[in-house]
Motif scaffolding. Structure first.
Motif, PDB file in Angstrom:
ATOM      1  N   THR A 230       0.771  -1.425   0.042  1.00  0.00           N
ATOM      2  CA  THR A 230       0.051  -0.010  -0.133  1.00  0.00           C
ATOM      3  C   THR A 230       0.842   1.266   0.053  1.00  0.00           C
ATOM      4  N   VAL A 231       0.256   2.376  -0.437  1.00  0.00           N
ATOM      5  CA  VAL A 231       1.102   3.562  -0.285  1.00  0.00           C
ATOM      6  C   VAL A 231       1.474   3.866   1.105  1.00  0.00           C
ATOM      7  N   ALA A 232       0.532   3.692   2.055  1.00  0.00           N
ATOM      8  CA  ALA A 232       0.968   3.863   3.305  1.00  0.00           C
ATOM      9  C   ALA A 232       2.196   3.032   3.943  1.00  0.00           C
ATOM     10  N   GLU A 233       2.208   1.793   3.532  1.00  0.00           N
ATOM     11  CA  GLU A 233       3.445   0.996   3.631  1.00  0.00           C
ATOM     12  C   GLU A 233       4.842   1.373   3.126  1.00  0.00           C
ATOM     13  N   LEU A 234       4.630   2.128   1.615  1.00  0.00           N
ATOM     14  CA  LEU A 234       5.932   2.471   0.957  1.00  0.00           C
ATOM     15  C   LEU A 234       6.155   3.665   1.279  1.00  0.00           C
ATOM     16  N   ALA A 235       5.236   4.590   2.216  1.00  0.00           N
ATOM     17  CA  ALA A 235       5.578   5.892   2.641  1.00  0.00           C
ATOM     18  C   ALA A 235       6.556   5.768   3.734  1.00  0.00           C
ATOM     19  N   ARG A 236       6.739   4.638   4.384  1.00  0.00           N
ATOM     20  CA  ARG A 236       7.640   4.468   5.603  1.00  0.00           C
ATOM     21  C   ARG A 236       9.111   4.170   4.934  1.00  0.00           C
ATOM     22  N   LEU A 237       9.243   3.932   3.552  1.00  0.00           N
ATOM     23  CA  LEU A 237      10.669   3.817   3.325  1.00  0.00           C
ATOM     24  C   LEU A 237      11.301   4.863   2.834  1.00  0.00           C
ATOM     25  N   ASP A 238      12.566   5.179   2.865  1.00  0.00           N
ATOM     26  CA  ASP A 238      13.384   6.259   2.773  1.00  0.00           C
ATOM     27  C   ASP A 238      13.416   6.634   1.196  1.00  0.00           C
ATOM     28  N   LEU A 239      12.476   7.045   0.321  1.00  0.00           N
ATOM     29  CA  LEU A 239      12.453   7.402  -0.907  1.00  0.00           C
ATOM     30  C   LEU A 239      11.013   7.954  -1.347  1.00  0.00           C
ATOM     31  N   PRO A 240      11.134   9.122  -2.048  1.00  0.00           N
ATOM     32  CA  PRO A 240       9.573   9.552  -2.310  1.00  0.00           C
ATOM     33  C   PRO A 240       8.765   8.580  -3.261  1.00  0.00           C
ATOM     34  N   VAL A 241       7.545   8.873  -2.828  1.00  0.00           N
ATOM     35  CA  VAL A 241       6.531   8.000  -3.413  1.00  0.00           C
ATOM     36  C   VAL A 241       5.470   8.986  -4.365  1.00  0.00           C
ATOM     37  N   VAL A 242       5.484   8.580  -5.421  1.00  0.00           N
ATOM     38  CA  VAL A 242       4.450   9.123  -6.510  1.00  0.00           C
ATOM     39  C   VAL A 242       3.566   8.296  -6.913  1.00  0.00           C
ATOM     40  N   ALA A 243       2.215   8.428  -6.590  1.00  0.00           N
ATOM     41  CA  ALA A 243       0.953   7.716  -6.738  1.00  0.00           C
ATOM     42  C   ALA A 243       0.312   8.301  -7.964  1.00  0.00           C
ATOM     43  N   ASP A 244       0.250   7.221  -9.136  1.00  0.00           N
ATOM     44  CA  ASP A 244      -0.763   7.807  -9.953  1.00  0.00           C
ATOM     45  C   ASP A 244      -2.149   6.891  -9.905  1.00  0.00           C
ATOM     46  N   ILE A 245      -3.198   7.821  -9.463  1.00  0.00           N
ATOM     47  CA  ILE A 245      -4.265   7.130  -8.969  1.00  0.00           C
ATOM     48  C   ILE A 245      -5.312   7.018 -10.421  1.00  0.00           C
ATOM     49  N   GLY A 246      -5.024   7.702 -11.264  1.00  0.00           N
ATOM     50  CA  GLY A 246      -5.540   7.480 -12.637  1.00  0.00           C
ATOM     51  C   GLY A 246      -6.879   8.117 -12.825  1.00  0.00           C
ATOM     52  N   SER A 247      -8.084   7.831 -12.269  1.00  0.00           N
ATOM     53  CA  SER A 247      -9.220   8.325 -12.808  1.00  0.00           C
ATOM     54  C   SER A 247      -9.396   9.497 -12.326  1.00  0.00           C
ATOM     55  N   GLY A 248      -8.872   9.916 -11.250  1.00  0.00           N
ATOM     56  CA  GLY A 248      -9.350  11.504 -10.841  1.00  0.00           C
ATOM     57  C   GLY A 248     -10.175  11.731  -9.558  1.00  0.00           C
ATOM     58  N   LEU A 249     -10.614  10.818  -8.843  1.00  0.00           N
ATOM     59  CA  LEU A 249     -11.296  11.314  -7.649  1.00  0.00           C
ATOM     60  C   LEU A 249     -10.625  11.960  -6.698  1.00  0.00           C
ATOM     61  N   LEU A 250     -10.946  13.250  -6.265  1.00  0.00           N
ATOM     62  CA  LEU A 250     -10.330  14.041  -5.266  1.00  0.00           C
ATOM     63  C   LEU A 250     -10.586  13.574  -3.919  1.00  0.00           C
ATOM     64  N   SER A 251     -11.705  13.268  -3.674  1.00  0.00           N
ATOM     65  CA  SER A 251     -11.895  12.522  -2.430  1.00  0.00           C
ATOM     66  C   SER A 251     -12.922  11.360  -2.496  1.00  0.00           C
ATOM     67  N   ALA A 252     -12.782  10.638  -1.412  1.00  0.00           N
ATOM     68  CA  ALA A 252     -13.615   9.272  -1.315  1.00  0.00           C
ATOM     69  C   ALA A 252     -15.061   9.286  -1.889  1.00  0.00           C
ATOM     70  N   ASP A 253     -15.473   8.256  -2.673  1.00  0.00           N
ATOM     71  CA  ASP A 253     -16.990   8.042  -3.242  1.00  0.00           C
ATOM     72  C   ASP A 253     -17.238   6.781  -2.926  1.00  0.00           C
ATOM     73  N   PRO A 254     -18.362   6.628  -1.929  1.00  0.00           N
ATOM     74  CA  PRO A 254     -18.759   5.275  -1.544  1.00  0.00           C
ATOM     75  C   PRO A 254     -19.325   4.629  -2.729  1.00  0.00           C
ATOM     76  N   LEU A 255     -19.646   5.136  -3.894  1.00  0.00           N
ATOM     77  CA  LEU A 255     -20.132   4.427  -4.965  1.00  0.00           C
ATOM     78  C   LEU A 255     -18.988   3.713  -5.689  1.00  0.00           C
TER      79      LEU A 255
END
Length: 431
Positions: A230-255
């Motif tokens: 997960t991103v949270a797991e990778l963020a604990r490593l000593d290197l920047p994490v770039v996440a390409d989330i793709g479709s463009g949700l800005l906030s969580a959507d239950p749908l």
């Protein structure tokens, strides 16, 4: 036709061009564009999909768009974000903003002082306000451009660590590895297609590492014996994490529970988040970059950023999308199936009253645009003989449906309700 192949009855070009409607079009658009439309219509006759008498009408319809260019289309495919139809249709607010921005604007001027100002500052503020967890934001011309800019600025001549299971093809034959390597970065693939652990990433980190790339495979799913970091797991490593989330949700959507969102991904520790604006956000084509202020500024000041910047029309549409009312995409995704059924029945009754062989059928709509591949939206469609498909596509008001099982299905989910009469008129014209 007395056994004569109608393709032998293609009307002469000069005869078709003499049609007054085409003569007028030639005065407005130029004879070259009009003749090209006529030749294309003649080719449809030769291919057997258009009657010889329909050449002039088809040419006129093809020239109906602005200056004979892109033509407005009614999307009755049941695919909310149809890439071939331009993905997200803009909201009325965004369209008005584009029209207002078409003239001279204050895109890079502070009117109060008369001095040069940061380009697109109001649109950038709207984006930052929508995702306050971001230290800073930047906008480029599409999602792939955002990834290219990040790779060039942060990893040219260095390594990008990425899971083998996330080496995706992004459409039209373009593949993520080729895109990234074109920047001068080297890919360090870790894990396997179906399983990649945090330890795989950690073992790959070295002096040549630029950043870790986490890609959301938004246009396919892998099930079964799978796992990933997960991103949270990778963020604990000593290197920047770039996440390409793709479709463009800005906030969580239950749908869309399986679609990552920018705010949540930043909260999980991603240094940069990359997303598209013309998908689930429902805005214009643009690539969104959000995250650590120092990294965003590094990308913004890179020479390549100038080549990837967006124009004033995109900035205007993006701001209106972010601050305006619910978008057509938002509404289409949440259309109530029962209400859609009643609406479709009203159109069906009007068509049946005019002798059209049409029935109502249950169908399934999808998100499309390379997003939420597991989401199925219960829907309803008008079912017509397949022969109606080509005529509706080439109608003065093109209506694009979906052919399945030898039938043409018209799903009204993405058609504005006020355009139902246009659907009826188009079907009657074809009939």
């Amino acid at each position: 036709m007395g056994g004569v192949d109608p393709r032998r009855l293609v009307p002469r070009t000069d005869v078709v061009l003499a049609d007054p409607r085409l003569s007028d079009a030639a005065d407005r658009l130029g004879r070259v564009a009009v003749k090209a439309a006529v030749v294309a219509a003649q080719d449809l006759v030769r291919a057997g999909v258009l009657a010889p008498g329909g050449v002039a009408d088809a040419a006129v319809a093809a020239l109906a768009g602005p200056a004979g260019g892109l033509r407005p289309v009614l999307n009755a495919t049941g695919v909310v974000l149809h890439t071939n139809l331009g993905r997200a249709p803009l909201s009325d607010a965004a369209r008005e903003a584009v029209l207002a921005a078409a003239g001279n604007t204050d895109v890079e001027m502070d009117l109060a002082s008369g001095l040069r100002a940061k380009r697109g500052r109001t649109a950038l503020k709207a984006l930052h306000d929508a995702v306050p967890a971001a230290g800073a934001v930047h906008v480029v011309n599409n999602g792939a451009a955002a990834l290219v800019l990040a790779a060039t600025a942060l990893a040219a001549g260095r390594e990008i660590i990425v899971s083998r299971g996330e080496m995706v093809e992004i459409g039209d034959g373009f593949r993520l590895p080729d895109l990234l390597e074109s920047t001068g970065a080297r890919l360090r693939e870790v894990g396997t297609t179906n399983r990649t652990s945090v330890a795989d990433y950690e073992d790959a980190i070295g002096p040549a590492s630029g950043f870790i790339l986490k890609v959301h495979p938004s246009n396919f799913t892998i099930s079964g014996f799978t796992s990933g970091a997960t991103v949270a797991e990778l963020a604990r490593l000593d290197l920047p994490v770039v996440a390409d989330i793709g479709s463009g949700l800005l906030s969580a959507d239950p749908l869309l529970p399986d679609e990552p969102d920018a705010a949540g991904t930043l909260k999980d520790g991603a240094d940069l988040v990359i997303a598209s604006a013309d998908k689930l956000l429902g805005g214009p084509q643009a690539g969104l970059i959000l995250g650590d202020a120092a990294l965003v500024e590094r990308l913004r000041r890179h020479p390549l950023a100038r080549a990837l910047r967006v124009d004033k029309l995109t900035l205007a549409a993006l701001q209106a999308t972010l601050t305006g009312p619910e978008t057509p995409v938002w509404r289409a995704l949440r259309t109530d199936p029962a209400a859609l059924r009643e609406r479709t029945l009203r159109v069906l009754a009007e068509l049946e009253g005019n002798g059209i062989p049409v029935t109502l059928t249950e169908s399934v709509a999808v998100v499309g645009g390379g997003g939420a591949p597991d989401v199925r939206l219960p829907s309803w469609s008008l079912s017509l003989p397949e022969r109606y498909a080509s005529g509706l596509r080439t109608n003065a008001t093109p209506v694009v449906g979906r052919v399945a099982g030898g039938r043409l299905l018209l799903d009204l989910r993405c058609v504005p309700p006020e355009r139902d009469a246009d659907v009826v008129a188009a079907v009657l014209a074809v009939a």
